[in-house]
Scaffold this active site. Structure first.
Site, PDB file in Angstrom:
ATOM      1  N   LYS A   7       6.501   4.521  -5.663  1.00  0.00           N
ATOM      2  CA  LYS A   7       5.316   4.944  -4.920  1.00  0.00           C
ATOM      3  C   LYS A   7       5.555   4.884  -3.420  1.00  0.00           C
ATOM      4  O   LYS A   7       6.664   4.682  -2.940  1.00  0.00           O
ATOM      5  CB  LYS A   7       4.112   4.098  -5.341  1.00  0.00           C
ATOM      6  CG  LYS A   7       3.803   4.207  -6.829  1.00  0.00           C
ATOM      7  CD  LYS A   7       3.541   5.636  -7.291  1.00  0.00           C
ATOM      8  CE  LYS A   7       2.221   6.170  -6.792  1.00  0.00           C
ATOM      9  NZ  LYS A   7       1.916   7.517  -7.333  1.00  0.00           N
ATOM     10  N   HIS A  56       4.670  12.885  -2.798  1.00  0.00           N
ATOM     11  CA  HIS A  56       3.355  13.530  -2.656  1.00  0.00           C
ATOM     12  C   HIS A  56       3.282  14.266  -1.314  1.00  0.00           C
ATOM     13  O   HIS A  56       2.343  14.100  -0.543  1.00  0.00           O
ATOM     14  CB  HIS A  56       2.228  12.505  -2.773  1.00  0.00           C
ATOM     15  CG  HIS A  56       2.275  11.707  -4.044  1.00  0.00           C
ATOM     16  ND1 HIS A  56       2.105  12.276  -5.288  1.00  0.00           N
ATOM     17  CD2 HIS A  56       2.495  10.383  -4.264  1.00  0.00           C
ATOM     18  CE1 HIS A  56       2.206  11.332  -6.217  1.00  0.00           C
ATOM     19  NE2 HIS A  56       2.453  10.199  -5.629  1.00  0.00           N
TER      20      HIS A  56
END
Length: 347
Positions: free
Chosen positions: A75, A93
Site C-alpha cells: 500500500k 493508485h
C-alpha cells in the site's frame, strides 16, 4: 545479484504482506538477495523470513536502502513529498487521475525511480498476474451481512477489525446469523464475486449469481431490489449500467443492505449512485435512506480483514513473476515499466 527489499506497511489496518517465508526461500534459493524489514503489524512473523535466509532491517528503513535495491510493499508510502530514487513494487493508485497519484508520480520523476504498479502487472493477454479479489469479496460479503444484522437491531454496523483467520470470522457470523436473508451477487464469475458467493453460501444464505450475460441489456434491474442484500463486484467503467439508481431509495423494495466491494464511488460511472464516499473500518456502513432503510458498505481495503489468507494467496500468485525480477526488460516488469513511463511522461 538482484536485491529485493520487503518493506513494512505503514497504512492503518494493514497487516498484509506480498511475500511469505516460503516465497522468500524460493527467491533466495534462486540467487536473490532478500532484505525484510521488521514490522510491528505484519500478519506473518519475522522469524519465518529469517529461517529462510533473509537479512533483517529496521522497520521503515527503506529510504536508506542501497540504490539498486527494489523496494516491495503493498500500500501507500508516507505522503511526505520526498523524491523517490528507488524502483518500487506497490499499488500506486496513480494512473486513473487520482490527485494523490499525481503527487506520487511527481516524486518518482523528481527522484529518478520507477514504479512497477501491482495493479498493472499483466500477462501477455492483459490478465493481472496477482490480485486480492477473492478475499475482498469474501470479507466484503461478511461485513455486508454484519450491516444487515445490525440494521435488524435498529443500528448501523459497528466497527470491524482484522481476524486471525477466516474460521474466526465464520464462527462469529454463525453465532449471530439466526434469520437468513437472501442475496444477489453481480460479477459472480470473477475472483471477487466468487469470494462473496462462497462466504454467503457458507452462511446458508440463498445467493442469486449474475454476471455479464444477466446485465447485458443495460437495465433497469428490478430483480436486485427483490433481494435483502446486493453485493457489487464489478468495477466502474464506461458502459457499466446503474444497478441501484438514486430512484431506488424511494421505490418499494426488499433491498436494505448493499455491499459495494468494487468501491468506486467517485467514478463518473459509479453503478451505485445512492452513495458518494467510501466507508471505513471505524464506520463500515452509511445509511443513505431511512424509510425503508438502505445501508451501504464500501470499505476499500477489505482483504486486510483476513491478512493471513489474503497474504498467502497473493504471494503464491505473484511469486512466479518475482522470480523473473532479474530480467526487468522482459515480461510483466517490462510491461509495467512501459505503463509507468507513459504516465510520468503525461505529467
Amino acid at each position: 545479484m538482484t536485491h529485493l527489499w520487503l518493506r513494512a506497511e505503514q497504512r492503518a489496518h494493514e497487516e498484509r504482506v506480498g511475500l511469505t517465508p516460503e516465497g522468500a526461500k524460493a527467491l533466495i534459493n534462486a540467487g536473490f538477495r532478500l532484505t525484510v524489514e521488521e514490522s510491528s503489524v505484519r500478519a506473518i512473523q519475522l522469524q519465518g523470513y529469517v529461517d529462510a535466509g533473509a537479512e533483517v532491517a529496521p522497520e521503515n528503513s527503506w529510504p536508506t536502502a542501497p540504490r539498486d535495491a527494489i523496494i516491495f510493499g503493498l500500500k501507500e508510502l508516507p505522503e511526505d513529498g520526498t523524491p523517490l530514487p528507488h524502483r518500487h513494487i506497490m499499488f500506486g493508485h496513480a494512473y486513473k487521475g487520482q490527485f494523490s497519484g499525481k503527487a506520487l508520480l511527481e516524486r518518482f520523476k523528481a527522484g529518478g525511480g520507477t514504479l512497477y504498479d501491482l495493479e498493472y502487472l499483466v500477462d501477455e493477454t492483459g490478465r493481472r498476474v496477482a490480485a486480492f479479489g477473492y478475499w475482498a469479496g469474501f470479507a466484503g460479503a461478511a461485513v455486508t451481512l454484519k450491516t444487515w444484522l445490525a440494521q435488524k437491531e435498529g443500528a448501523l454496523c459497528p466497527p470491524v477489525g482484522a481476524y486471525a483467520n477466516k474460521d474466526a470470522l465464520l464462527d462469529e457470523l454463525r453465532a449471530d446469523l439466526v434469520t437468513k436473508p437472501n442475496a444477489i451477487v453481480i460479477g459472480a464469475l470473477g475472483r471477487v464475486g466468487t469470494g462473496a458467493s462462497d462466504l454467503l453460501e457458507a452462511m446458508g444464505v440463498s445467493v442469486t449469481k449474475w454476471d455479464m450475460a444477466e446485465t447485458a441489456n443495460g437495465g433497469p434491474f428490478p430483480e436486485i431490489l427483490e433481494h435483502d442484500i446486493f453485493i457489487n463486484c464489478i468495477l466502474a467503467r464506461p458502459g457499466t449500467p446503474q444497478f441501484v439508481p438514486l430512484s431506488a431509495k424511494e421505490t418499494q423494495r426488499k433491498l436494505t443492505a448493499i455491499g459495494d466491494v468494487a468501491c468506486d464511488p467517485d467514478s463518473d460511472y459509479n453503478p451505485i449512485p445512492v452513495y458518494s464516499e467510501a466507508t471505513t473500518w471505524e464506520a463500515p456502513a452509511v445509511r443513505v435512506h431511512d424509510t425503508p432503510p438502505l445501508d451501504v458498505m464500501a470499505i476499500d481495503n477489505l482483504p486486510s480483514m483476513l491478512p493471513l489468507e489474503s497474504s498467502e494467496d497473493f504471494s503464491a500468485q505473484l511469486l512466479p513473476s518475482l522470480l523473473t525480477l532479474d530480467v526487468l526488460t522482459e515480461g510483466v516488469w517490462a510491461r509495467a515499466e512501459k505503463d509507468f513511463v507513459t504516465h510520468v511522461g503525461a505529467l
